[in-house]
Design a protein around this motif. Structure first.
Motif, mmCIF file in Angstrom:
data_model
loop_
_atom_site.group_PDB
_atom_site.id
_atom_site.type_symbol
_atom_site.label_atom_id
_atom_site.label_comp_id
_atom_site.label_asym_id
_atom_site.label_seq_id
_atom_site.Cartn_x
_atom_site.Cartn_y
_atom_site.Cartn_z
ATOM 1 N N PRO A 69 1.206 -34.845 -17.892
ATOM 2 C CA PRO A 69 2.167 -34.703 -18.910
ATOM 3 C C PRO A 69 2.300 -35.922 -20.062
ATOM 4 C CG PRO A 69 3.364 -34.155 -16.916
ATOM 5 C CD PRO A 69 1.894 -34.763 -16.809
ATOM 6 N N TYR A 90 4.015 -32.717 -22.064
ATOM 7 C CA TYR A 90 5.082 -32.021 -21.438
ATOM 8 C C TYR A 90 4.954 -30.493 -22.327
ATOM 9 C CZ TYR A 90 7.180 -35.095 -18.311
ATOM 10 O OH TYR A 90 7.505 -35.985 -17.054
ATOM 11 N N SER A 133 17.018 -34.480 -17.377
ATOM 12 C CA SER A 133 16.081 -35.290 -18.048
ATOM 13 C C SER A 133 16.316 -34.560 -19.475
ATOM 14 C CB SER A 133 14.303 -34.804 -17.761
ATOM 15 O OG SER A 133 13.683 -35.131 -18.779
ATOM 16 N N ASP A 170 10.442 -30.235 -18.601
ATOM 17 C CA ASP A 170 10.288 -30.807 -17.475
ATOM 18 C C ASP A 170 10.881 -30.147 -16.226
ATOM 19 O OD1 ASP A 170 9.952 -32.447 -15.248
ATOM 20 O OD2 ASP A 170 10.746 -34.296 -16.176
#
Lengths: 366, 366
Positions: free
Chosen positions: A92, A124, A218, A223
DNA sequence: TTGAAAGCGCTAACAG
DNA sequence: CTGTTAGCGCTTTCAA
């Protein structure tokens, strides 16, 4: 005299046959061979194993080689041999120490075995992951490493095709036992179960007597692993009769985000949480620094639990409780599994790697 | 019945002529072409510019393409065309945010132009740099990026050969005007002058009235840029009549090292420094955290100045004064310079990029 | 707009 | 121990 065509195109026939028709100025194997008075194949053999050529031939080749600045053309070599020594890896993010260490472990393990690592970061983004995957597959790598078990459908197709063509495909940083018998992921997973971690985080705080919890997710909405930890955290905590608020960190600098969330936690109208778990240590550290500045006592007023066990957390006062991850191990283990798979011609073996919740001052019960 | 040889070796002769003699199971251009009823070259053209083939041909090709899972073989493509879209980059380290951001800038700029980044980390080892350089050059990259202006002699030879073959070679993270006329570095430099930064760091502390200084050098002995900053720092400070002690951070975790150095500074027998400059922010932050723990007041008892301006430093109390670097800009600028150079067929242009010393609480004069 | 032929630089397979 | 021949999968050049 009659005019000759544009003077680059004179009779040409001279210069060592068709010398420069498409070439690109680089020294080729044949030039080295010519200089050594042998044919290319002999130099080729020498390059791979000097002991298979006669000593004096070897000497002349060595001589020709070192006076020529020859650099083997890998495009040609791999095309001819059909075997690639490239491993393609998609992470990522490279800036984050969590993945950087994995890259290091991978790199070291592969380098030692003579493989090269073609690495790229997706930020990501699944879309970018698919694009990069497509590009990297063009190199026909000996193996492919991707992060996580969720991918764009196009990426999944590429991965499946690659696997069907015999290329080991490994998903790292996750490990989830296949559901009943439905759509079990067909790719090898090397990592750990994030829901397990989320549960352990909740249990840790519950065990210290907390009944009003917060999970700070997050700010990177893609994620999914952080979300999975949060979901499991919430379930366990609620099942135990605790209250759980889930907050989402703002995007941008993680320290800043952690600060911001901490400020937010302190002004909440709802019953104030006595313990907060964070999606990563950077957020948690930001929160701790803010607490310090705002006079919030950790862990008395608020217990703080991180994820990742970064170096910084250990240096704070109190030290940050966190989850220590097999960052390096994932890379090393993956390298090993990859190499075995390539050599055996079998898919790599999945593995669940151990993690540890490390309890320090920031979650100490009074 | 007579025994046939090991049963993998039955008659075989069948399958579509010489099908599997050296092939590797992947779909090739020719297979797609066959399916579309054209020859490979037509598909090849379609792939590069769909508008050069007749509409109905295009349709059939598109059809064949999408039902085949074709992935172009870059080895073959680059070998045939002789042009590479690879840029090879060597950085000391990927884990450190300083270089990670540069990698990001490079990556983004190149990606947008259709180039691919082959990246490797040297761990600050010149020997490894040379090995990696040799390996990466095997891909015949369109350009090469290395870090710094000091290299092993073998590496220098490789770089020189590459440059002579027309490949742009760029040294990043440094910029030093060529000496009188002697051995001016023949490679393009994009970065900044580290001696200038060292001087500015000294002047900043001198201006705040400090006369007993310390410079804490990096524990990575191969990081010559940190040493250059230290040397310049020392010279300026001594020329101004100040005392300067130079310490070297222990190797290992930088926060830990910073702590350790701070403890050392406080127990020194010599006149105690009133200000310390560090080779990087991680060291400086470790020192600040130790100061906090040991009751040393910053900046009253000791002023602290970092280098790199990492996110963490801004979150500490007091905030860390530091040198803000063009981390991302180096990557972006390099990508641009590279692309221009490749297109123009000229060496890339050197550039000195701006940095700023940011004064915050940790060096505030009373 | 499409194809045929040749070749990029190297290595596999089989001689000798 | 060394050479010959063919071909990896694609693109170039030239021709139709």
């Amino acid at each position: 005299m009659s005019r000759s065509p544009p003077d680059t195109a004179t009779d040409a026939a001279g210069t060592t046959a068709r010398q420069a028709r498409r070439g690109h100025g680089r020294v080729t194997l044949r030039q080295v061979a010519l200089a050594a008075g042998v044919t290319s194949i002999t130099v080729s053999r020498y390059l791979r194993d000097a002991s298979v050529v006669a000593p004096d031939t070897a000497a002349r080749i060595q001589q020709a080689l070192s006076s020529s600045g020859y650099v083997p053309n890998k495009q040609a070599g791999l095309l001819a041999s059909g075997v690639s020594n490239i491993v393609a890896a998609l992470l990522p993010n490279l800036a984050n120490s969590i993945f950087a260490e994995t890259a290091q472990g991978l790199s070291d393990g592969l380098q030692a075995a003579g493989f090269e690592l073609l690495i790229a970061s997706t930020g990501y983004s699944m879309e970018r992951e698919e694009q990069l995957l497509r590009a990297l597959l063009g190199w026909h790598p000996a193996a492919v490493v991707v992060t996580g078990r969720r991918h764009a459908s196009g990426a999944l197709k590429l991965m499946t095709d690659a696997r069907n063509a015999g290329t080991p495909v490994i998903e790292i940083w996750d490990h989830r036992v296949s559901r009943p018998a439905s759509k079990a992921s067909p790719f090898t997973q090397i990592g750990f179960n994030h829901a397990d971690v989320g549960r352990a985080m909740a249990l840790h705080l519950l065990a210290a007597g907390h009944r009003t919890l917060a999970y700070v997710d997050s700010g990177v909405s893609e994620d999914y692993r952080a979300h999975e930890r949060g979901t499991a955290f919430k379930q366990v905590a609620r099942a135990a009769g605790a209250q759980v608020a889930v907050l989402v960190a703002p995007p941008g600098d993680a320290f800043e985000a952690g600060r911001h969330v901490m400020a937010q936690l302190q002004t909440a109208r709802q019953p104030r949480a006595t313990a907060a778990a964070f999606a990563n240590d950077n957020l948690a550290c930001g929160a701790m620094l803010q607490a310090q500045r705002a006079g919030v006592r950790v862990p008395q007023d608020l217990a703080v639990l991180g994820f990742g066990d970064f170096a910084l957390g250990r240096q704070l006062t109190p030290a940050l409780s966190s989850v220590q991850l097999p960052r390096l191990a994932i890379g090393q283990h993956t390298a090993q599994a990859l190499l075995d798979a390539i050599r055996m011609g079998k898919p790599a073996e999945a593995a669940s790697l151990p993690w540890t919740l490390v309890s320090r001052g920031s979650t100490a019960a009074d």
